[in-house]
Design a protein around this motif. Structure first.
Motif: not given
Length: 304
Positions: A117-124, A126-131
Motif C-alpha cells: 500500500k501507498i498512503h499519500f496526500l493530494k489536494d489536501g 489523504s489517499h490509499v492505493r495499491s502497489l
C-alpha cells in the motif's frame, strides 16, 4: 487483449480505492524515481551480502529526502519507505510492502505479497492505493523476492533463480499498460535480470541494443501505425521474455545447440526496430518539409 483491458477497466470501477493501483503519473517525478532506484540498490546490496543464514534483521537507510526501513522476520519481510519533510516530491507518501517468506506462503514460485500500500496526500486529502500491480515498483518486488531467497540459500545462489525470472515474465505478460516508457523500463529491468545468468556475450549485447533502439522510438511512438506499436509492445511484453526464459531453462548442452537460433531471432527483432526508427525519421522529415511549405505560403518572399 481488448476484452481483457475492458474487463480490467470494469473491475477497477467497482474496486475499493485502497485496492486500486496507484496512477503511474503520481510516481513519475524525479524524486520518486530516485527513491525507487535507491530502494532497489539497497535491497540488491543486501542480497549480495547474504550468507544464507536465516536470521532476524532490522535495517534502516536514511537519506535527506526519505527513509527506508526493512524488517526481516521468520514469517515475513516488511519494507517501509517514508518521505521526509525535506522531500521535493510533489506527492508526499508512506509506502508499506509486506511479503510472506516463501517457505510460509508462495505464489508463482516466489514469496506471496501480503500487503502493498501507498498512503499519500493530494489536494489536501489523504489517499490509499495499491502497489501490487504498479510497474514502477516491480523492481522493488523483484529485489524483495531475491532477498527472501538469499536469507535461506545465500546471495550467490539466488542470482541464477529461474523462478524469479519466470515471475518477471508473468508480470510483463499481465501488464496492459500502453505507456511505452513504462514497458521500456520493465524491459530494461528484465534484461538486467537475464544478465545475471552469465549468458553468451552476443545474446546479451543484442538484448541491450534492442532496449536502446526501443528507447529511440519513445519520443515519437504515436507516429507509428497501430500494427507497429502493437509489435513493439508485444516484443517487450511477451516475445523476448518467453524466448529467453525457455532458453535459460534448457540444459547447458541444449543451450549451446540453440544459442545461434536465439541470436538470429533477437537480431530479427532488432532489425524490425531499426526499420521503425528509419520510418519515424522519414515521418519527421515529411513534417519538416510540410512546415517549411506552410511558412513559405504564410510569409512569402521577404523582399516582396
Amino acid at each position: 487483449m481488448l476484452k481483457s483491458i475492458q474487463d480490467s477497466a470494469f473491475m477497477r470501477f467497482f474496486t475499493p480505492s485502497y485496492k486500486k493501483t496507484i496512477d503511474a503519473h503520481l510516481l513519475s517525478d524525479d524524486t520518486t524515481s530516485r527513491l525507487i532506484a535507491d530502494t532497489e540498490r539497497f535491497l540488491s546490496k543486501l542480497v549480495d551480502k547474504a550468507d544464507g543464514r536465516n536470521q532476524k534483521r532490522n535495517l534502516r537507510r536514511k537519506q535527506k529526502e526519505w527513509t527506508i526501513k526493512l524488517r526481516i522476520q521468520y514469517k515475513f519481510i516488511k519494507l517501509q519507505i517514508i518521505d521526509s519533510k525535506y522531500s521535493s516530491s510533489p506527492v508526499h507518501k508512506r509506502i508499506t510492502i509486506t511479503c510472506h517468506r516463501k517457505y510460509i506462503k508462495a505464489e508463482n514460485g516466489v514469496a506471496a505479497v501480503k500487503e502493498a500500500k501507498i498512503h499519500f496526500l493530494k489536494d489536501g486529502r489523504s489517499h490509499v492505493r495499491s502497489l501490487r500491480d504498479s510497474p514502477k515498483f516491480r523492481g522493488v518486488f523483484y529485489q524483495l523476492f531475491r532477498l527472501d531467497q538469499a536469507y535461506v540459500h545465500g546471495g550467490k545462489q539466488v542470482k541464477s533463480s529461474l523462478e524469479l525470472l519466470s515471475n518477471q515474465e508473468k508480470q510483463l505478460s499481465a501488464s496492459y499498460t500502453d505507456d511505452i516508457r513504462l514497458l521500456v523500463e520493465e524491459g530494461k529491468r528484465y534484461v538486467e535480470t537475464v544478465k545475471q545468468f552469465s549468458i553468451d556475450a552476443l545474446i546479451e549485447n543484442r538484448l541491450i541494443r534492442i532496449i536502446q533502439h526501443t528507447q529511440k522510438l519513445q519520443e515519437d511512438f504515436h507516429f507509428l501505425d497501430f500494427e507497429q506499436r502493437h509489435t513493439v509492445r508485444r516484443m517487450l511484453r511477451e516475445d523476448i521474455p518467453k524466448l529467453l526464459n525457455m532458453f535459460l531453462s534448457l540444459s547447458l548442452k541444449h543451450q549451446l545447440e540453440q544459442k545461434e537460433n536465439v541470436f538470429v531471432s533477437l537480431s530479427k527483432m532488432e532489425l524490425t526496430l531499426i526499420t521503425y526508427t528509419q520510418y519515424l525519421e522519414e515521418v519527421r522529415l515529411e513534417h519538416m518539409n510540410h512546415l517549411i511549405r506552410l511558412q513559405s505560403k504564410r510569409y512569402g518572399n521577404p523582399t516582396d
